[in-house]
Scaffold this motif. Structure first.
Motif, PDB file in Angstrom:
ATOM      1  N   ARG A   1       0.966  -1.210  -0.049  1.00 14.11           N
ATOM      2  CA  ARG A   1       0.064  -0.023  -0.030  1.00 14.11           C
ATOM      3  C   ARG A   1       0.956   1.166  -0.011  1.00 14.11           C
ATOM      4  N   GLY A   2       0.633   2.360  -0.886  1.00  9.84           N
ATOM      5  CA  GLY A   2       1.247   3.535  -1.047  1.00  9.84           C
ATOM      6  C   GLY A   2       2.480   3.591  -1.669  1.00  9.84           C
ATOM      7  N   GLU A   3       2.979   2.195  -2.261  1.00  3.17           N
ATOM      8  CA  GLU A   3       4.027   2.258  -3.063  1.00  3.17           C
ATOM      9  C   GLU A   3       3.625   2.800  -4.390  1.00  3.17           C
ATOM     10  N   VAL A   4       4.763   3.491  -5.169  1.00  2.00           N
ATOM     11  CA  VAL A   4       4.689   3.839  -6.336  1.00  2.00           C
ATOM     12  C   VAL A   4       5.897   3.055  -7.231  1.00  2.00           C
ATOM     13  N   ILE A   5       5.442   2.160  -7.949  1.00  2.00           N
ATOM     14  CA  ILE A   5       6.498   1.115  -8.424  1.00  2.00           C
ATOM     15  C   ILE A   5       6.593   1.583 -10.141  1.00  2.00           C
ATOM     16  N   CYS A   6       7.674   1.956 -10.440  1.00  2.00           N
ATOM     17  CA  CYS A   6       7.888   2.086 -12.112  1.00  2.00           C
ATOM     18  C   CYS A   6       8.674   0.969 -12.704  1.00  2.00           C
ATOM     19  N   ILE A   7       7.874   0.284 -13.747  1.00  2.00           N
ATOM     20  CA  ILE A   7       8.772  -0.745 -14.487  1.00  2.00           C
ATOM     21  C   ILE A   7       9.295  -0.222 -15.668  1.00  2.00           C
ATOM     22  N   ILE A   8      10.676  -0.362 -15.807  1.00  2.00           N
ATOM     23  CA  ILE A   8      11.260   0.345 -16.792  1.00  2.00           C
ATOM     24  C   ILE A   8      11.955  -0.940 -17.560  1.00  2.00           C
ATOM     25  N   GLY A   9      12.344  -0.791 -18.824  1.00  2.00           N
ATOM     26  CA  GLY A   9      13.198  -1.913 -19.428  1.00  2.00           C
ATOM     27  C   GLY A   9      12.985  -1.890 -21.051  1.00  2.00           C
TER      28      GLY A   9
ATOM     29  N   VAL B   1      11.902   1.296  -8.293  1.00  2.00           N
ATOM     30  CA  VAL B   1      12.090   1.101  -9.715  1.00  2.00           C
ATOM     31  C   VAL B   1      12.400  -0.573  -9.945  1.00  2.00           C
ATOM     32  N   ILE B   2      11.630  -1.177 -10.916  1.00  2.00           N
ATOM     33  CA  ILE B   2      11.917  -2.354 -11.224  1.00  2.00           C
ATOM     34  C   ILE B   2      12.516  -2.415 -12.712  1.00  2.00           C
ATOM     35  N   PHE B   3      13.585  -2.893 -12.894  1.00  2.00           N
ATOM     36  CA  PHE B   3      14.157  -2.850 -14.403  1.00  2.00           C
ATOM     37  C   PHE B   3      13.899  -4.580 -14.979  1.00  2.00           C
ATOM     38  N   THR B   4      13.075  -4.627 -15.963  1.00  2.00           N
ATOM     39  CA  THR B   4      12.750  -5.838 -16.517  1.00  2.00           C
ATOM     40  C   THR B   4      13.472  -6.019 -17.775  1.00  2.00           C
ATOM     41  N   ASP B   5      13.979  -7.386 -18.202  1.00  2.00           N
ATOM     42  CA  ASP B   5      14.617  -7.706 -19.468  1.00  2.00           C
ATOM     43  C   ASP B   5      14.350  -9.105 -19.999  1.00  2.00           C
ATOM     44  N   ALA B   6      14.004  -9.420 -20.827  1.00  2.00           N
ATOM     45  CA  ALA B   6      13.947 -10.687 -21.595  1.00  2.00           C
ATOM     46  C   ALA B   6      13.033 -11.587 -20.572  1.00  2.00           C
ATOM     47  N   GLY B   7      11.972 -10.813 -19.828  1.00  2.00           N
ATOM     48  CA  GLY B   7      11.011 -11.715 -19.350  1.00  2.00           C
ATOM     49  C   GLY B   7      11.311 -11.997 -17.802  1.00  2.00           C
ATOM     50  N   VAL B   8      12.619 -11.291 -17.296  1.00  2.00           N
ATOM     51  CA  VAL B   8      12.941 -11.493 -15.808  1.00  2.00           C
ATOM     52  C   VAL B   8      12.984 -10.163 -15.139  1.00  2.00           C
TER      53      VAL B   8
ATOM     54  N   GLU C   1      15.651  -8.178 -13.940  1.00  2.00           N
ATOM     55  CA  GLU C   1      17.112  -7.826 -13.565  1.00  2.00           C
ATOM     56  C   GLU C   1      17.449  -7.311 -12.448  1.00  2.00           C
ATOM     57  N   GLU C   2      16.802  -6.281 -12.282  1.00  2.00           N
ATOM     58  CA  GLU C   2      17.504  -5.298 -11.002  1.00  2.00           C
ATOM     59  C   GLU C   2      16.148  -4.686 -10.465  1.00  2.00           C
ATOM     60  N   GLU C   3      16.179  -4.518  -9.187  1.00  2.00           N
ATOM     61  CA  GLU C   3      15.351  -3.435  -8.642  1.00  2.00           C
ATOM     62  C   GLU C   3      15.701  -2.982  -7.384  1.00  2.00           C
ATOM     63  N   GLY C   4      15.206  -1.742  -7.229  1.00  2.00           N
ATOM     64  CA  GLY C   4      15.664  -1.045  -6.092  1.00  2.00           C
ATOM     65  C   GLY C   4      15.222   0.502  -5.942  1.00  2.00           C
ATOM     66  N   THR C   5      15.842   1.324  -5.187  1.00  2.00           N
ATOM     67  CA  THR C   5      15.149   2.509  -4.866  1.00  2.00           C
ATOM     68  C   THR C   5      15.783   3.497  -6.502  1.00  2.00           C
ATOM     69  N   PRO C   6      14.792   4.523  -6.775  1.00  2.00           N
ATOM     70  CA  PRO C   6      15.264   5.314  -7.782  1.00  2.00           C
ATOM     71  C   PRO C   6      16.817   5.618  -7.615  1.00  2.00           C
TER      72      PRO C   6
ATOM     73  N   HIS D   1      23.336   3.924  -9.203  1.00  2.00           N
ATOM     74  CA  HIS D   1      24.527   3.093  -8.987  1.00  2.00           C
ATOM     75  C   HIS D   1      23.890   1.468  -9.693  1.00  2.00           C
ATOM     76  N   PRO D   2      23.642   1.544 -10.868  1.00  2.00           N
ATOM     77  CA  PRO D   2      23.125   0.265 -11.519  1.00  2.00           C
ATOM     78  C   PRO D   2      24.277  -0.539 -11.293  1.00  2.00           C
ATOM     79  N   ARG D   3      24.087  -1.912 -11.043  1.00  2.00           N
ATOM     80  CA  ARG D   3      24.872  -3.243 -10.869  1.00  2.00           C
ATOM     81  C   ARG D   3      25.215  -3.842 -11.917  1.00  2.00           C
ATOM     82  N   SER D   4      23.801  -4.392 -12.704  1.00  2.00           N
ATOM     83  CA  SER D   4      23.975  -5.273 -13.681  1.00  2.00           C
ATOM     84  C   SER D   4      24.475  -4.550 -15.060  1.00  2.00           C
ATOM     85  N   GLU D   5      25.087  -5.315 -15.719  1.00  2.00           N
ATOM     86  CA  GLU D   5      25.805  -4.775 -17.137  1.00  2.00           C
ATOM     87  C   GLU D   5      24.352  -4.281 -17.896  1.00  2.00           C
TER      88      GLU D   5
END
Lengths: 264, 514
Positions: free
Chosen positions: A50-58, A230-237, A239-244, A250-254
């Motif tokens: 409740r109260g979350e604002v989730i952005c899905i990018i990719g 923020v959720i980063f999706t790629d190829a159906g999974v 890949e990485e999620e966290g605060t903006p 500070h992105p971790r995955s390539e």
């Protein structure tokens, strides 16, 4: 409310006891979705509080829109569980229409009903589904039009509106059902650039009021500003999620780094 | 804006009037060139030697003409073959049906018609007849299991059937008032017998020995009245057009009679007694083709129109009425089956698919015959012709409308359904409030098109004797032989009716789908 809680507890006893368990709105577990042989979602887990604002990018084709459309049953999951406010969408006894009353959806192409005026677009569902009286529904609709800045367009037909105006009406239409969560499927992608700002302003206002939202978006600046996660999706999974800050600074995955280098 | 519409309307009317004028002028021209009756000239039989003549005849009028092993046989066929052999000309037989054969003769598609045709004064105005080759009579038959009808007196309040343009029809109509029955006419002998067997008519009036021959072939009827002598049969050519052929036929016929070959041929079909009777009846009879020329003055096209309009207007009324009734039913069927088709239930959708496949995949005529002749024999109870006609048209059109409705629903942006469902409306509510109002707008032009098709298809019901517009026209030209002009008149009436109806339908469309 308490009945819903009991039901949800029974369905999800393995996650009971978690700190935020009581304010979970949507729970997705090991979601798979295929079209024929093509698997577009390959095992996604997601919890919306409740109260979350989730952005899905990719990138395009990552399955962002499909994931969002699974959340209100517009697409049926091939396997896995989606529990919305205690209702398991896979359960044949669950009335999907009841679930959708609580989940607002805003589409890329607005999907306003072409055969009715703006006000009728907004009052149709409250009158049919919530059995609101004509005056009650109208009054509420006018308030909503006021907040999206389109009160003077109440009697206009959708075809006479600009894209940005249509999308603001579509948001008002969803809000008229008092949803507990709003889904935005690329809500600004079909708009002319000068229209985007008005729509984003409405969404920003919703975020300030504490509306729970899941947005698929290409507006990175906006995602950075309003998202709680923020959720980063790629190829159906996922890949990485966290605060903006984590995702954008500070992105971790390539793959995320490559994606951000293209869009920022 | 309003003046725009006015200009548009005016232009449409101007164009429509211009078209009607062209049609009218063409019609007047046709009437002017129609052959005028002139005195019979004496032909030379020898001039026919070695030539080939086209013979128009009926499809089935046993024992005069019918098919056996793919070859036309019967009294008429054997007579003309023997005459051709005697006179040394060749023949080519075209089995067209009685009315079509006469039309073919009028338009010079055939040279002579031999179809058990009675020599009448009306026909003499248009054709020249050979000497009589058969004396006919009228008899009445009823279904073999009918014991109620024994004489004309028992026909009060009932319906009888006869063949369009036949002596049986003339006789039946002459006595209809006297005995208080009504006469329905159909185009085919077999249709006529089916009418009686299915109970749609209680009795049939037909020529001796056609009826007798049918009964002997177990057609399910029995003859209940004695033969009433009613005219003679002759072979017909266009008036003043084929004097040589006519002379050759008369010459050949008298040779056949004096040589005894005529008697042999008749005896083959009617027995020795019947043949002797015929020889006695027709020997020495001569047709006077000039006798009635002054009595029958041909009226012009406008006169014909004036004479024909009352009957044609009754036909138009029936055409429009059955179309409106059938179209309302077809719309209900179309919407129901169209919705079933796009529904989520596979079985229900399959039923709709089968319905569409069956009625789109079969001719309208098959169903007209089935409902009017087949069903009564299955349920043992006659079916009203309006019911049979409306069922036929509505089930056929319903199939096409179902596809139109399905197409229109599928043409509505899928986003509209998603928008409605995502707000919590169920499927039925979404359909009723969002999808169907938009689909109806998309479907309307095709629906109006289907209405126009149905008006025209309704003319097929003439085959079961339904009194629609074209049926009335057939009745008219079977009596006055003004085929082309009557059909032209019918064409104009259809055109005007359809134009007005389309115009009204478009107004409704604009009102409903603003």
């Amino acid at each position: 409310m308490s009945e819903n809680n009991v039901k949800r507890m029974m369905l999800d006893d393995d996650m009971a006891g978690g700190a935020g368990a009581d304010d979970v709105v949507i729970e997705v577990k090991n979601l798979h979705k295929s079209y024929g042989n093509a698997e577009v979602i390959k095992g996604v887990d997601l919890t919306v509080h409740r109260g979350e604002v989730i952005c899905i990018i990719g990138p395009s084709g990552a399955g962002k829109s499909t994931l969002l459309r699974c959340l209100n049953g517009l697409e049926r999951a091939t396997s896995g569980h989606i529990v919305v406010n205690g209702h398991d969408l896979n359960d044949p006894k669950v009335n999907i229409d009841k679930v959708r009353e609580q989940v607002g959806m805003v589409f890329q192409h607005f999907n306003l009903f072409n055969n009715m005026s703006v006000i009728d677009n907004i009052t149709l569902a409250p009158r049919l589904v919530h059995k609101e009286s004509e005056t009650q529904a109208r009054e509420h609709a006018m308030q909503l039009l006021e907040t999206v800045g389109l009160a003077e367009k109440a009697d206009a037909m959708p075809r006479s509106l600009s894209g940005g105006q249509k999308q603001r009406v579509a948001i008002a239409r969803s809000l008229a059902m008092h949803p507990m969560v709003m889904l935005f499927d690329e809500a600004t992608s079909a708009l002319d650039p000068e229209m985007v700002g008005d729509v984003l302003e409405v969404i920003r206002e919703l975020a300030r009021e504490g509306m729970t939202m899941v947005l698929v978006t290409h507006e990175m600046g906006f995602a950075r500003e309003v998202a709680t996660r923020v959720i980063f999706t790629d190829a159906g999974v996922i890949e990485e999620e966290g605060t903006p800050d984590q995702i954008f600074n500070h992105p971790r995955s390539e793959r995320l780094k490559a994606f951000l280098s293209k869009v920022l | 804006m309003i003046s725009d519409i006015k200009t548009l309307l005016r232009n449409t009317w101007v164009r429509l009037c211009a078209m009607l004028m062209i049609v009218a002028v063409t019609a007047t021209g046709l009437a002017a060139t129609a052959p005028a009756a002139h005195a019979a000239e004496v032909g030379d039989p020898a001039a026919t030697k070695g030539k080939t003549y086209k013979i128009g005849t009926d499809t089935t009028f046993a024992p005069f003409e019918y098919q056996e092993k793919g070859r036309m046989v019967g009294i008429d066929m054997e007579l003309i073959r023997s005459i051709a052999k005697k006179e040394g000309f060749k023949i080519e037989i075209q089995s067209l049906g009685f009315n079509a054969a006469l039309q073919a003769l009028s338009s010079n598609q055939v040279d002579v018609v031999i179809a058990g045709m009675s020599i009448t004064d009306e026909r003499k105005a248009t054709y020249d007849f050979s000497n009589p080759y058969f004396q006919s009579g009228i008899q009445m038959a009823v279904a073999a299991n009918n014991d109620d009808i024994k004489s004309y007196k028992d026909l009060k309040g009932r319906t009888v059937v006869a063949k369009t343009g036949s002596e049986g029809e003339t006789y039946a109509k002459e006595h209809a008032k006297e005995y208080g029955y009504t006469v329905t006419s159909v185009d085919q002998s077999s249709t006529m017998y089916e009418m009686v067997k299915s109970g749609n008519a209680v009795a049939v009036f037909d020529d001796y020995p056609v009826l007798a021959y049918g009964v002997s072939q177990n057609n399910g009827l029995k003859i209940v009245t004695p033969k009433v002598p009613h005219g003679e049969y002759g072979m017909a050519v266009n008036k003043g057009r084929n004097a040589d052929l006519l002379a050759a036929i008369d010459d050949g016929l008298s040779q056949l009679i004096s040589s005894g070959e005529y008697e042999t041929i008749i005896a083959k079909y009617l027995g020795a007694d019947g043949a002797k009777e015929q020889v006695k009846a027709i020997s020495g009879m001569v047709t006077d083709n000039g006798a009635t020329e002054t009595a029958k003055v041909k009226v012009g096209f406008l006169g014909l129109a004036r004479q024909s309009l009352p009957a044609l207007m009754i036909g138009l009324k029936n055409t429009l009425l059955i179309t409106v009734i059938s179209f309302v039913i077809a719309l209900i069927l179309g919407v129901a089956f169209g919705l079933m088709r796009v529904g989520e239930n596979r079985i229900v959708s399959g039923i709709s698919k089968v319905y569409v496949a069956i009625f789109r995949g079969t001719p309208i005529l098959v169903w007209a015959f089935f409902f009017y002749f087949g069903v009564p024999q299955l349920i043992g109870h006659s079916v009203n012709i309006w019911v049979a006609g409306a069922l036929t048209l509505s089930l056929n059109s319903g199939a096409y409308l179902a596809e139109i409705v399905r197409g229109a629903i599928q043409a509505v942006d899928p986003g509209q359904m998603e928008g409605a469902r995502s707000l919590g409306l169920n499927r039925r509510q979404s359909m009723a409030r969002v999808i169907l109002p938009q689909a109806s707008k998309i479907a309307m032009p095709s629906v109006i098109n289907q209405l126009v098709i149905m008006i025209k298809d309704s003319s097929l019901l003439l085959a079961i004797g339904f009194g629609e517009l074209l049926y009335q026209a057939q009745q008219l030209y079977a009596a006055n032989f003004r085929v082309t002009e009557t059909l032209l008149l019918v064409g104009v009436i259809y055109f005007v009716a359809i134009t007005i109806l389309t115009w009204l339908a478009n107004i409704v469309d604009r009102k409903v789908n603003r």
